[in-house]
Design a protein around this motif. Sequence first.
Motif, PDB file in Angstrom:
ATOM      1  N   ASP A   1      96.739 -70.300  69.943  1.00 20.86           N
ATOM      2  CA  ASP A   1      97.808 -71.121  69.369  1.00 20.86           C
ATOM      3  C   ASP A   1      98.234 -70.518  68.041  1.00 20.86           C
ATOM      4  N   SER A   2      99.344 -69.788  68.057  1.00 19.57           N
ATOM      5  CA  SER A   2      99.788 -69.087  66.844  1.00 19.57           C
ATOM      6  C   SER A   2     100.205 -70.043  65.730  1.00 19.57           C
ATOM      7  N   GLN A   3     100.671 -71.236  66.078  1.00 19.30           N
ATOM      8  CA  GLN A   3     101.105 -72.188  65.052  1.00 19.30           C
ATOM      9  C   GLN A   3      99.950 -72.993  64.485  1.00 19.30           C
ATOM     10  N   ARG A   4      98.853 -73.074  65.229  1.00 19.19           N
ATOM     11  CA  ARG A   4      97.659 -73.801  64.794  1.00 19.19           C
ATOM     12  C   ARG A   4      97.959 -75.269  64.480  1.00 19.19           C
ATOM     13  N   LEU A   5      98.868 -75.859  65.223  1.00 22.40           N
ATOM     14  CA  LEU A   5      99.175 -77.279  65.062  1.00 22.40           C
ATOM     15  C   LEU A   5      98.661 -77.994  66.309  1.00 22.40           C
ATOM     16  N   PHE A   6      97.706 -78.909  66.119  1.00 28.96           N
ATOM     17  CA  PHE A   6      97.021 -79.533  67.244  1.00 28.96           C
ATOM     18  C   PHE A   6      97.213 -81.041  67.223  1.00 28.96           C
ATOM     19  N   ALA A   7      97.498 -81.598  68.398  1.00 30.88           N
ATOM     20  CA  ALA A   7      97.520 -83.054  68.563  1.00 30.88           C
ATOM     21  C   ALA A   7      96.121 -83.485  68.992  1.00 30.88           C
ATOM     22  N   VAL A   8      95.534 -84.439  68.276  1.00 34.46           N
ATOM     23  CA  VAL A   8      94.204 -84.950  68.612  1.00 34.46           C
ATOM     24  C   VAL A   8      94.306 -86.432  68.954  1.00 34.46           C
ATOM     25  N   SER A   9      93.180 -87.065  69.180  1.00 30.76           N
ATOM     26  CA  SER A   9      93.189 -88.481  69.557  1.00 30.76           C
ATOM     27  C   SER A   9      93.608 -89.365  68.379  1.00 30.76           C
ATOM     28  N   LYS A  10      93.981 -90.582  68.707  1.00 31.51           N
ATOM     29  CA  LYS A  10      94.394 -91.525  67.665  1.00 31.51           C
ATOM     30  C   LYS A  10      93.206 -91.912  66.770  1.00 31.51           C
ATOM     31  N   ALA A  11      93.511 -92.213  65.530  1.00 30.10           N
ATOM     32  CA  ALA A  11      92.490 -92.603  64.560  1.00 30.10           C
ATOM     33  C   ALA A  11      92.793 -94.015  64.071  1.00 30.10           C
ATOM     34  N   ASN A  12      91.937 -94.946  64.414  1.00 32.88           N
ATOM     35  CA  ASN A  12      92.169 -96.353  64.066  1.00 32.88           C
ATOM     36  C   ASN A  12      91.601 -96.662  62.682  1.00 32.88           C
ATOM     37  N   GLY A  13      92.503 -96.853  61.728  1.00 31.64           N
ATOM     38  CA  GLY A  13      92.086 -97.231  60.375  1.00 31.64           C
ATOM     39  C   GLY A  13      91.303 -96.161  59.648  1.00 31.64           C
ATOM     40  N   ALA A  14      91.647 -94.887  59.866  1.00 29.60           N
ATOM     41  CA  ALA A  14      90.924 -93.799  59.195  1.00 29.60           C
ATOM     42  C   ALA A  14      91.180 -93.833  57.699  1.00 29.60           C
ATOM     43  N   GLU A  15      90.119 -93.579  56.937  1.00 28.13           N
ATOM     44  CA  GLU A  15      90.213 -93.516  55.468  1.00 28.13           C
ATOM     45  C   GLU A  15      90.080 -92.080  54.952  1.00 28.13           C
ATOM     46  N   ALA A  16      89.600 -91.208  55.795  1.00 31.88           N
ATOM     47  CA  ALA A  16      89.463 -89.787  55.438  1.00 31.88           C
ATOM     48  C   ALA A  16      89.337 -88.986  56.734  1.00 31.88           C
ATOM     49  N   PHE A  17      89.516 -87.661  56.564  1.00 36.12           N
ATOM     50  CA  PHE A  17      89.380 -86.763  57.712  1.00 36.12           C
ATOM     51  C   PHE A  17      88.540 -85.556  57.300  1.00 36.12           C
ATOM     52  N   GLY A  18      87.745 -85.036  58.227  1.00 37.80           N
ATOM     53  CA  GLY A  18      86.946 -83.840  57.981  1.00 37.80           C
ATOM     54  C   GLY A  18      86.944 -82.950  59.208  1.00 37.80           C
TER      55      GLY A  18
END
Length: 261
Positions: A221-238
């Motif tokens: 994936d040359s653009q490195r843009l990925f769709a992942v699963s939904k995040a319910n009420g996320a306060e941070a990402f790692g």
Amino acid sequence: MTPNDYIESGDLELYVYGLLSESESEEIAKIAKKHKEIDNEIIAIEKAIVNISTSFSPFLSVENFEKIKAKLDLKYSKVIPMETQNNRFRYLGWAAAAVLLIGIGYEYTNLNKTQMQVVTVEGEKVKLEEALVNSEIKYKQTQDALAVVRDVKNTVVTLGGQAVSPTSYAKVYYNKETQVVYVDAAGLPEPPEGKVYQVWALKLNPLTPTSIGLLDDFSKDSQRLFAVSKANGAEAFGITLEPAGGSVSPTMEQLYTLGKV
């Protein structure tokens, strides 16, 4: 028949090529002795066949044709008796057969070349079709990426590099209404073989990580843009580096990026 009638009838050509009956050939041989113009016409036809054969000399034996021409030249300077006429006829028959075989070989070679050209054109057509499909896919990917970046409803979360890789970074586009998440992983290095990046949605109090996807086919994936699963009420990402297939819980020693919403 007059000598001119014989010349225009086409029988002399058939005579030279050996397509007349024995009696017809003998008749023309006798007439050729009586009429110089008929004999000259026969000689002209024979020479024409020799010249055609010689023009294909790269494919035939030069030595054989030189012998044939030498014998023919020797006969042209003398009165042509019946037996000599038959010998000359035999030589010319060989030459005519050689020309025919060369012509067939030439046509066969051209046919092979044409078939190869058709195969080449078909191959180029397939390549162009594949290139067109790839271009359409890349165009759609670009449009999807632009739509994510330009969506004003998305919250942009910047993920900074951590101890294992201080120079790494990433961005998360998080729509709090729909819970849809896109990850821009352009700032991450290529994962080692047998490893994969795993994205986590975090709740901070208490700290609760939830896996929302793997960044598979990272190098493709040359653009490195990925769709992942939904995040319910996320306060941070790692994002952590995990064994292929992912892990149940994050390996904190391999935490590459982290960012608060």
